[in-house]
Enzyme design. Structure first.
Site, short mmCIF file in Angstrom:
data_model
loop_
_atom_site.label_atom_id
_atom_site.label_comp_id
_atom_site.label_asym_id
_atom_site.label_seq_id
_atom_site.Cartn_x
_atom_site.Cartn_y
_atom_site.Cartn_z
CE1 TYR A 78 -4.27 -1.19 -0.40
CE2 TYR A 78 -3.29 -3.04 0.77
CZ TYR A 78 -4.30 -2.52 -0.01
OH TYR A 78 -5.34 -3.31 -0.42
CG HIS A 130 -13.98 -1.51 -3.88
ND1 HIS A 130 -13.59 -1.99 -5.12
CD2 HIS A 130 -15.12 -2.20 -3.56
CE1 HIS A 130 -14.45 -2.92 -5.53
NE2 HIS A 130 -15.39 -3.05 -4.60
CB CYS A 141 -10.47 2.29 19.09
SG CYS A 141 -9.68 3.57 18.08
N GLY A 198 -14.05 1.62 -17.67
CA GLY A 198 -12.73 1.13 -17.22
C GLY A 198 -12.74 0.14 -16.08
CB THR A 199 -14.82 -1.70 -14.05
OG1 THR A 199 -14.79 -2.85 -13.18
CG2 THR A 199 -16.20 -1.57 -14.66
CB SER A 200 -11.87 -6.32 -15.47
OG SER A 200 -11.86 -6.46 -14.06
#
Ligand code: BJW
Ligand code: ZN
Length: 254
Positions: A78, A130, A141, A198-200
């Site tokens: 990340y 997401h 917490c 633009g998404t599979s």
């Protein structure tokens, strides 16, 4: 480029007119974006050529189990991505959507992306289904905070309780925020047109929004470099780069 059955090919000879008409007449619009819209900003996609996950198995990195097993390795991935994202800017595709929102009475942008580029381009009504790579969440917490530091301490801690922090994103096997998801479904159901960019269309429940639109009688336009599982049933499937096609589709003619 491979031929698509029933699909408008416009890489070279652009007949965008049917899609332009459909999109310009709409008064209520929902848009779903995926990693492809940020590709021209220099953000690697997950799958396909140059995809982030060519060298890594998704389930090794984007799961709560992977974080529990080795939080430092997870944070390294990340942190590497945050380093890339800190330097990139929205591209003409993002800006065309931001401009469009200002001209449409009802507009909702549903994004699977965690990069924050739609808001940076100027979109206001953004549902980050997401989550966001710029949010950290304490696993002890539950406190959440914004943090754009790069590089991060690879085991970042919560300022309130000292607990370990995780990225504020949604991993495989985790539920999406139910309010955000409900808002996404509402926006799709009440739209005149649903634009998917633009998404599979391999990851659920995001991929279920197009069938939902279809069952609600909402017209669907898809824009992608490649055919996807949606391409066969949408009203118009356009082949091309979102940074090139979206401005031509959405910006007022000069
Ligand atoms: C261009 C371009 C250019 C390139 N112009 N185009 C139903 C059926 C089967 C499985 C499931 C199901 N329901 C749930 C599941 C399980 C799972 C799932 O979907 N699995 C499938 C993979 C099989 N889903 C979940 O677990 C979800 N949770 C859930 O459903 O909760 C309920 C539940 C709980 C417990 C058990 C079961 C259910 C959560 C999913 C979370 C996804 N998270 C990730 C990581 C986010 C954090 C991070 O960034 O690290 O989200 S995975 C990753 O994929 C990321 C993305 O948002 C997501 C989608 O990827 P996207 O955006 O489509 O990118 P790519 O790379 O795949 O595609 C790019 C596209 O762009 C390509 O098509 C290119 O051609 C195109 N392109 N350049 C236009 N210039
Ligand atoms: Zn805490």
């Amino acid at each position: 480029m491979r031929d698509w059955h029933g699909v408008t090919r416009n890489e070279h000879c652009a007949d965008l007119e049917p899609a332009r008409l459909l999109l310009r007449q709409a008064r209520s619009v929902a848009v779903l974006t995926g990693a492809g819209i940020s590709a021209e900003s220099g953000v690697p996609t997950f799958r396909g050529a140059g995809g982030l996950w060519k060298q890594f198995r998704a389930e090794d990195l984007a799961t709560p189990q992977a974080f529990e097993r080795d939080p430092r390795a997870c944070w390294e991935w990340y942190d590497w991505r945050r380093g890339i994202l800190a330097k990139v800017r929205p591209n003409p595709g993002h800006y065309a959507l931001a401009d469009w929102e200002r001209r449409i009475p009802q507009f909702t942008l549903i994004t699977q992306n965690v990069d924050g580029l739609h808001a940076e381009a100027g979109n206001r009504s953004v549902l980050e289904i997401h989550g966001s790579i710029w949010i950290l969440r304490c696993i002890a917490c539950g406190r959440e905070w914004k943090d754009r530091t790069f590089p991060l301490d690879l085991l970042p801690r919560c300022g309130a309780c000292g607990g370990l922090a995780r990225p504020g994103v949604v991993w495989f096997g985790e539920n999406l925020n139910p309010e955000i998801w409900a808002a996404a479904e509402r926006a799709v159901r009440s739209a005149d047109v649903f634009l998917v960019v633009g998404t599979s269309a391999q990851v659920y429940p995001a991929a279920s929004l197009a069938p939902l639109a279809r069952s609600a009688g909402v017209r669907i336009v898809e824009l992608n470099l490649e055919p996807t599982p949606l391409s066969g049933f949408v009203d118009l499937a356009l082949a091309g780069r979102s940074g090139e096609i979206l401005p031509r589709l959405l910006l007022p003619s000069t």
